[in-house]
Design a protein around this motif. Sequence first.
Motif, PDB file in Angstrom:
ATOM      1  N   HIS A 178       0.686  -1.207   0.306  1.00  0.00           N
ATOM      2  CA  HIS A 178       0.531   0.325   0.392  1.00  0.00           C
ATOM      3  C   HIS A 178       0.710   1.498  -0.054  1.00  0.00           C
ATOM      4  N   VAL A 179       0.732   2.472  -0.989  1.00  0.00           N
ATOM      5  CA  VAL A 179       1.527   3.483  -1.348  1.00  0.00           C
ATOM      6  C   VAL A 179       1.131   4.742  -0.296  1.00  0.00           C
ATOM      7  N   GLY A 180       0.343   4.454   0.452  1.00  0.00           N
ATOM      8  CA  GLY A 180       0.166   5.940   1.499  1.00  0.00           C
ATOM      9  C   GLY A 180      -1.293   6.292   0.772  1.00  0.00           C
ATOM     10  N   ASP A 181      -1.487   7.271   1.843  1.00  0.00           N
ATOM     11  CA  ASP A 181      -3.061   7.833   1.769  1.00  0.00           C
ATOM     12  C   ASP A 181      -4.055   6.634   2.124  1.00  0.00           C
ATOM     13  N   ILE A 182      -3.498   6.009   3.099  1.00  0.00           N
ATOM     14  CA  ILE A 182      -4.750   4.819   3.393  1.00  0.00           C
ATOM     15  C   ILE A 182      -5.779   5.795   4.404  1.00  0.00           C
ATOM     16  N   GLY A 183      -6.105   6.265   4.705  1.00  0.00           N
ATOM     17  CA  GLY A 183      -7.199   7.099   5.017  1.00  0.00           C
ATOM     18  C   GLY A 183      -7.081   6.083   6.814  1.00  0.00           C
ATOM     19  N   ASP A 184      -7.156   4.973   7.269  1.00  0.00           N
ATOM     20  CA  ASP A 184      -7.815   4.626   7.808  1.00  0.00           C
ATOM     21  C   ASP A 184      -6.984   3.118   8.060  1.00  0.00           C
ATOM     22  N   PRO A 185      -6.459   3.580   9.501  1.00  0.00           N
ATOM     23  CA  PRO A 185      -5.618   2.130  10.104  1.00  0.00           C
ATOM     24  C   PRO A 185      -6.199   0.980  10.129  1.00  0.00           C
ATOM     25  N   ASN A 186      -7.343   0.421  10.329  1.00  0.00           N
ATOM     26  CA  ASN A 186      -8.508  -0.888   9.731  1.00  0.00           C
ATOM     27  C   ASN A 186      -8.404  -1.245   8.899  1.00  0.00           C
ATOM     28  N   HIS A 187      -7.894  -0.378   7.887  1.00  0.00           N
ATOM     29  CA  HIS A 187      -8.705  -0.662   6.510  1.00  0.00           C
ATOM     30  C   HIS A 187      -6.512  -1.730   5.692  1.00  0.00           C
ATOM     31  N   LEU A 188      -5.920  -1.668   6.856  1.00  0.00           N
ATOM     32  CA  LEU A 188      -4.647  -2.451   6.696  1.00  0.00           C
ATOM     33  C   LEU A 188      -4.717  -3.833   7.447  1.00  0.00           C
ATOM     34  N   ASP A 189      -5.383  -3.726   8.615  1.00  0.00           N
ATOM     35  CA  ASP A 189      -5.896  -5.228   9.035  1.00  0.00           C
ATOM     36  C   ASP A 189      -6.896  -6.242   8.224  1.00  0.00           C
ATOM     37  N   VAL A 190      -7.676  -5.022   7.460  1.00  0.00           N
ATOM     38  CA  VAL A 190      -8.424  -5.742   6.208  1.00  0.00           C
ATOM     39  C   VAL A 190      -7.787  -6.577   5.013  1.00  0.00           C
ATOM     40  N   ARG A 200      13.678  -6.137  -6.442  1.00  0.00           N
ATOM     41  CA  ARG A 200      14.028  -5.375  -5.023  1.00  0.00           C
ATOM     42  C   ARG A 200      13.603  -3.878  -5.427  1.00  0.00           C
ATOM     43  N   ILE A 201      12.640  -3.279  -4.426  1.00  0.00           N
ATOM     44  CA  ILE A 201      11.427  -2.538  -4.743  1.00  0.00           C
ATOM     45  C   ILE A 201      11.467  -1.289  -3.774  1.00  0.00           C
ATOM     46  N   HIS A 202      11.600  -0.093  -4.020  1.00  0.00           N
ATOM     47  CA  HIS A 202      11.172   0.652  -3.060  1.00  0.00           C
ATOM     48  C   HIS A 202       9.699   1.358  -3.424  1.00  0.00           C
ATOM     49  N   MET A 203       9.829   2.083  -2.737  1.00  0.00           N
ATOM     50  CA  MET A 203       8.486   2.798  -1.993  1.00  0.00           C
ATOM     51  C   MET A 203       8.267   4.177  -1.570  1.00  0.00           C
ATOM     52  N   ILE A 204       7.089   4.607  -2.678  1.00  0.00           N
ATOM     53  CA  ILE A 204       6.989   6.506  -1.805  1.00  0.00           C
ATOM     54  C   ILE A 204       6.213   6.782  -2.291  1.00  0.00           C
ATOM     55  N   HIS A 205       5.200   7.789  -1.650  1.00  0.00           N
ATOM     56  CA  HIS A 205       4.189   8.189  -2.265  1.00  0.00           C
ATOM     57  C   HIS A 205       3.444   8.713  -3.400  1.00  0.00           C
TER      58      HIS A 205
END
Length: 169
Positions: free
Chosen positions: A46-58, A93-98
């Motif tokens: 997930h590359v950011g602007d999640i908005g709701d931390p519960n979504h990471l659990d889902v 080899r992956i780099h993630m930045i918003h």
Amino acid sequence: MANRNCIMQSLIQPCPGKRIGVISDTHGLLRSEALDALDGVDRILHVGDIGDPNHLDVLARIAPVTAIRGNIDRGSWAETLPETVSLTIGSLRIHMIHDRKALQADPGAEGWDVVISGHSHRPGFEETGSILWLNPGAAGPRRFRLPITLAFLWEEAGRPRAMIHPLPV
């Protein structure tokens, strides 16, 4: 023949092997269509602007999740997320930045195969030299007339490959 079949199949869906689901800019809206599309992936980025931390659990109920903070992610939960992550999945080899515009490193010098960013809500990917640049677009609320999308990433013949997956919303 198997490689040719894989190439033809990749026009529709990723080839068998490690499939990475890439999602960004959900802005507090985790659509059921996104969950359906990600079902069966081996990893979710997930590359950011999640908005709701519960979504990471889902998302973590589907596959292991690596997430970074976007510009709308605020509060104590967001402070636990890094602004960037470099990781290796398989041999990629992956780099993630918003926000790609904030990238100050040279991907080639860093040895990255893939740079993934979000922020613009514009889905797409391009190769420059040996680097694959991927933006999965936005899977959250529609912005302007941009499509609602996520992406898949995988390795094929030692190279990163990606596809943009429009969500049927």
